[in-house]
Enzyme design. Structure first.
Site, PDB file in Angstrom:
ATOM      1  CG  LEU A   4      -2.558  -0.939   1.522  1.00 22.01           C
ATOM      2  CD1 LEU A   4      -2.324  -0.623   2.287  1.00 22.01           C
ATOM      3  CD2 LEU A   4      -3.183  -0.969   0.219  1.00 22.01           C
ATOM      4  CG  ASP A   5      -0.024   4.966  -2.187  1.00 25.89           C
ATOM      5  OD1 ASP A   5       1.372   3.616  -3.015  1.00 25.89           O
ATOM      6  OD2 ASP A   5      -0.466   5.397  -3.023  1.00 25.89           O
ATOM      7  CE  LYS A   6       5.837   8.241   5.439  1.00 20.53           C
ATOM      8  NZ  LYS A   6       6.651   9.201   5.596  1.00 20.53           N
TER       9      LYS A   6
END
Length: 240
Positions: free
Chosen positions: A52-54
């Protein structure tokens, strides 16, 4: 940093990743905390299945052995995994539901940014459904059929309704109660208003697939407090 474990068995560990935490260690600075780094301190072996994106919160799945990792990674590659996200976007959507099929590629000059490019980009499919509309904002469910980097964020920016709090593809301004409530005043002992949401309003809330043992795993992660707080204010002050 503690992680909320949503599910665990002999093959899998599924966690609820908070916004702001990396999925995997940073290549240039291993000291920055990551979900994989935390789990490797808790388990003898751990394998990364997806990311997942940060700044995106929500469900992240890891394998405990190589066979499970190989099998489940193939499911993700062959689009045999159901992945649902929920997010808050700017503006009122023109339609209640639709499918976006704009191809995505890396930005030729800006590292870490993606763009729409129909000829050179990779096929990317995002389905969306408006759950609630508030005029200034919309609460939306997303079903991604491909797993491109920043896919939902890029598609929604190009569609004209960027995700709230998106520093790369939209407006990064925090959301305050004063945005909703007219004549809002701070209490006497408070000097500065604190935001109710100060991050990307995107959450991976559901993951469903057939496990290596041929069982159906269907997991949901509850809506984070900050996103829930914003929705409550939208319903109170902006609901039509």
């Amino acid at each position: 940093m503690k992680l909320e474990i949503l599910y665990e068995d002999d093959q899998y560990v599924v966690v609820n990743k908070p916004s702001g935490l990396l999925s995997i260690p940073d290549r240039h600075n291993a000291a920055i905390p990551s979900v994989a780094g935390i789990l490797r301190n808790l388990y003898p072996t751990i394998f990364i299945i997806h990311r997942l994106d940060k700044d995106t919160s929500g469900i992240l799945c890891f394998a405990k052995d190589e066979e499970t990792h190989r099998y489940t990674s193939q499911l993700f590659e062959h689009r045999s995994v159901k992945k649902n996200y929920i997010g808050i976007v700017h503006g009122s959507m023109e339609v209640e539901s639709s499918t976006i099929e704009d191809a995505i590629m890396e930005h030729p000059f800006i590292n870490g940014k993606m763009i729409i490019h129909q000829k050179q980009g990779k096929p990317s499919i995002t389905k969306f459904e408006v759950l609630e509309s508030f005029g200034l904002y919309s609460f939306v469910k997303f079903d991604i059929l491909t797993g491109r980097t920043h896919q939902i964020r890029v598609h929604m920016q190009n569609y004209g309704h960027p995700i709230v709090g998106d520093i790369v593809y939209g407006k990064s301004d925090p959301v305050f109660i004063s945005h909703f409530k007219k004549r809002f005043k701070l209490s006497k002992d408070v000097e500065e208003e604190k935001p109710i949401l100060d991050r990307l309003a995107l959450h991976a809330f559901r993951l469903s697939f057939e496990t290596v043992n041929h069982k159906t795993l269907d997991i949901e992660a509850p809506l984070p407090r900050d996103m829930n707080a914003m929705l409550k204010q939208c319903r109170k002050w902006l609901k039509k």
